[in-house]
Write a protein that holds these residues in place. Structure first.
Motif, short mmCIF file in Angstrom:
data_model
loop_
_atom_site.label_atom_id
_atom_site.label_comp_id
_atom_site.label_asym_id
_atom_site.label_seq_id
_atom_site.Cartn_x
_atom_site.Cartn_y
_atom_site.Cartn_z
N THR A 1 5.59 24.11 -25.84
CA THR A 1 5.54 23.06 -26.86
C THR A 1 6.64 23.29 -27.89
OG1 THR A 1 3.15 22.84 -26.58
CG2 THR A 1 4.09 21.94 -28.59
N MET A 2 6.85 24.55 -28.28
CA MET A 2 7.92 24.86 -29.23
C MET A 2 9.30 24.75 -28.58
SD MET A 2 6.18 28.04 -31.34
CE MET A 2 7.55 28.20 -32.49
N VAL A 3 9.40 25.10 -27.31
CA VAL A 3 10.66 24.92 -26.58
C VAL A 3 11.05 23.43 -26.59
CG1 VAL A 3 11.67 24.90 -24.26
CG2 VAL A 3 10.55 26.96 -25.11
N ALA A 4 10.05 22.56 -26.45
CA ALA A 4 10.31 21.12 -26.47
C ALA A 4 10.84 20.68 -27.83
CB ALA A 4 9.05 20.34 -26.11
N SER A 5 10.29 21.24 -28.90
CA SER A 5 10.79 20.92 -30.24
C SER A 5 12.22 21.40 -30.41
CB SER A 5 9.89 21.58 -31.31
OG SER A 5 8.60 21.02 -31.31
N ALA A 6 12.52 22.60 -29.91
CA ALA A 6 13.87 23.15 -30.00
C ALA A 6 14.85 22.32 -29.18
CB ALA A 6 13.87 24.60 -29.53
N TYR A 7 14.40 21.84 -28.03
CA TYR A 7 15.25 20.99 -27.19
C TYR A 7 15.58 19.68 -27.90
CZ TYR A 7 16.81 18.13 -23.24
OH TYR A 7 17.53 17.30 -22.41
N ALA A 8 14.58 19.12 -28.58
CA ALA A 8 14.82 17.87 -29.32
C ALA A 8 15.87 18.08 -30.39
CB ALA A 8 13.51 17.39 -29.95
N ALA A 9 15.83 19.23 -31.07
CA ALA A 9 16.83 19.53 -32.10
C ALA A 9 18.21 19.67 -31.47
CB ALA A 9 16.45 20.80 -32.84
N HIS A 10 18.25 20.34 -30.32
CA HIS A 10 19.53 20.56 -29.63
C HIS A 10 20.15 19.24 -29.20
CE1 HIS A 10 22.49 22.53 -27.08
NE2 HIS A 10 22.05 21.84 -26.03
N ILE B 1 14.90 21.06 -39.59
CA ILE B 1 13.76 21.63 -38.87
C ILE B 1 12.60 21.81 -39.84
CG2 ILE B 1 12.90 23.56 -37.50
CD1 ILE B 1 15.06 21.97 -36.10
N ASP B 2 11.48 21.20 -39.54
CA ASP B 2 10.25 21.35 -40.33
C ASP B 2 9.34 22.31 -39.56
OD1 ASP B 2 7.83 21.15 -41.65
OD2 ASP B 2 7.86 18.97 -41.79
N MET B 3 9.41 23.60 -39.90
CA MET B 3 8.65 24.60 -39.15
C MET B 3 7.15 24.39 -39.29
SD MET B 3 10.52 26.44 -37.26
CE MET B 3 9.32 27.67 -36.79
N ASP B 4 6.70 23.85 -40.42
CA ASP B 4 5.28 23.54 -40.57
C ASP B 4 4.84 22.52 -39.53
OD1 ASP B 4 4.70 25.29 -42.64
OD2 ASP B 4 5.16 23.83 -44.20
N VAL C 1 6.48 21.84 -36.66
CA VAL C 1 6.62 22.46 -35.35
C VAL C 1 5.37 23.27 -35.02
CG1 VAL C 1 7.89 24.22 -34.03
CG2 VAL C 1 9.15 22.53 -35.37
N ARG C 2 4.95 24.07 -36.00
CA ARG C 2 3.76 24.90 -35.80
C ARG C 2 2.51 24.05 -35.63
NH1 ARG C 2 1.48 29.45 -40.10
NH2 ARG C 2 -0.47 29.90 -38.99
N MET D 1 15.13 29.39 -28.38
CA MET D 1 14.31 28.50 -29.20
C MET D 1 14.67 28.62 -30.68
SD MET D 1 10.23 28.83 -29.91
CE MET D 1 9.83 29.08 -28.19
N PHE D 2 14.66 29.85 -31.19
CA PHE D 2 14.91 30.02 -32.62
C PHE D 2 16.37 29.82 -32.98
CE2 PHE D 2 10.63 31.66 -32.68
CZ PHE D 2 10.19 31.25 -33.93
N ARG D 3 17.28 30.06 -32.06
CA ARG D 3 18.68 29.72 -32.32
C ARG D 3 18.81 28.22 -32.51
NH1 ARG D 3 22.85 30.37 -35.10
NH2 ARG D 3 24.80 29.63 -34.15
#
Length: 459
Positions: free
Chosen positions: A52-61, A79-82, A84-85, A188-190
């Motif tokens: 699920t978090m990988v999908a959020s990171a992909y959207a940002a990319h 990025i809104d980490m709240d 994402v979490r 992901m975090f990059r």
């Protein structure tokens, strides 16, 4: 007073709940014991929350690459980490509650929440109650291993579990371990915006893969700004206020880094050390994994071990298949075996790696005559159209029997495309069956038959 059941299942991961369903359908009374979170690693700290978090990171990319597709964005990508979490928690939480609700509503099934320990080969104690059954099934999973690294005990390190609870973005995430879990979190975090460094003791990333796969993955990660230090024979941490310093030296030279967060991702250990297995006489190996035979029976009659705790596969799909093997042998008079399983898994960086069967290196070392086919993703029309041409695919087949021995697809859709060849392996079909198949255009899959038609001797 001892409470009798027809069966006891310890652990509500991927194998335990469906087995409870089959046993109760067969008319048995079943006790399911779970000490913490229903659904096991996959639902709570593994596949579902991380992907699920990988999908959020992909959207940002993709958003950062919008101009490549002729899409104009203003104001940059935030990025809104709240959020994402929260999205991760919603997906994971819904699945967990679904598993728990299913078990609690299951006829003839009683759920206990607490820590299970053997009292004897047929008795288990949970929070002061003694339960007994003629059949006991262990599905206790595993946890992150923490290595003995100088100074690590002085640093507030993260594991694959605790990193999921971060509500702020690390300034500089240092990942100890260049294998599957570590690489997924690193990318992901990059993509979320953190500076990321991977430190790997081995000579290269994901050492179980072929060298060309390993090199391509490193190239992909470094192209996104991730630093990699492989061959790190010496690693030492020193606290520096809220941060820490890490000194690295090895075959790729020396470096001194300052990080804000460190993720330890060097492997997993089975949850077997506090089950009282000695009271039951259940044998474990030197790493603590429960020893099982080809039908997942332990050293004690009528005690089985499924999932990560048996060391026969560290994946959700292998854990579920363990349930299928146990149920088939016990209830269906169907002699299924672990050895019938073909190695299959994926690495969920972007692009993903889908892997089945033997590696090219394993085939070489086997000494058999073989053919190999390769295809760069730059030669795949669908990848070009999507603007995602990193990676390649390859397949190795037996030159005499024409059986597919193994394959790897590092590229867009690789985790899905690989299944066509995997199904062919299970069907014991020669590679020509897939080579002559007419696949849909435009897809990544359509280039698999082309690759199979261009194979050359493996030398």
């Amino acid at each position: 007073m001892t409470k009798p059941y027809d069966a006891i299942i310890v652990g509500a991961g991927q194998a335990g709940p469906p087995l409870a369903g089959r046993l109760t359908q067969a008319g048995m009374t079943v006790a399911v014991i779970e000490r913490k979170l229903f659904g096991g690693t996959c639902v709570n700290t593994g596949c579902m929350p991380t992907k699920t978090m990988v999908a959020s990171a992909y959207a940002a990319h993709v958003a950062r690459r919008a101009a490549d597709y002729g899409v104009a964005l203003t104001g940059g990508v935030g990025i809104d980490m709240d959020r994402v979490r929260a999205r991760k928690d919603e997906v994971s939480g819904n699945a967990r509650r679904g598993v728990e609700s299913w078990l609690r509503g299951m006829e003839r099934c009683t759920v206990y929440q607490g820590h299970a320990r053997f009292v004897s080969p047929r008795e288990i104690e949970v929070d002061g109650e003694i339960l007994s059954a003629p059949r006991i099934f262990l599905n206790t999973g595993g946890r992150a291993s923490v290595p003995d690294i100088p100074g690590l005990d002085r640093v507030d390190y993260l594991t694959n579990t605790s990193i999921l609870e971060l509500d702020t973005l690390p300034r500089h995430l240092v990942v100890i371990g260049g294998s599957y879990i570590g690489l997924e979190f690193a990318q992901m975090f990059r993509r979320f915006g953190s500076e990321v460094t991977i430190i790997e003791r081995g000579p290269r990333l994901i050492a179980r893969e072929d060298e060309d796969i390993s090199a391509a993955i490193r190239e992909i990660l470094e192209a996104e700004g991730i630093r990699v230090h492989a061959g790190a024979g010496s690693i030492a941490f020193t606290p520096q206020g809220d941060d820490f310093a890490v000194a690295v030296s090895g075959s790729e030279g020396a470096a001194n880094l300052t990080g804000s967060h460190v993720l330890v991702a060097v492997g997993r250990s089975p949850n077997t050390d506090d089950l009282g297995l000695d009271k039951a006489g259940v044998t474990v190996d030197s790493r603590g994994y429960i020893e099982v035979d080809d039908q997942l029976r332990t050293s004690v009659e009528d005690i089985w071990a499924m999932g990560d705790c048996n060391g026969r596969g560290a994946f959700t799909h292998t854990s579920y298949n363990d349930f299928e093997i146990v149920a088939a042998n016990l209830l269906d008079d169907d002699p299924r075996r672990v050895s019938d399983r073909i190695t299959a898994y994926a690495l969920y960086i972007d692009p993903p790696l889908g892997r089945i069967g033997m590696t090219e290196d394993q085939v070489r070392r086997s000494g058999r005559k073989a053919l190999i086919g390769r295809r760069a993703m730059t030669q795949v029309g669908r990848a070009i159209e999507k603007g995602e041409t990193r990676g390649f695919m390859k397949v190795v087949v037996d030159a005499e029997s024409h059986a597919i021995l193994g394959a790897a697809i590092l590229g867009v859709g690789g985790d899905e495309v690989i299944h066509g060849m995997l199904d062919g392996m299970y069907a014991h079909a020669p590679y020509s069956t897939i080579q002559r198949a007419v696949h849909i255009h435009p897809t990544v899959s359509e280039l698999v038959p082309t690759m199979l038609g261009e194979m050359k001797p493996l030398v």
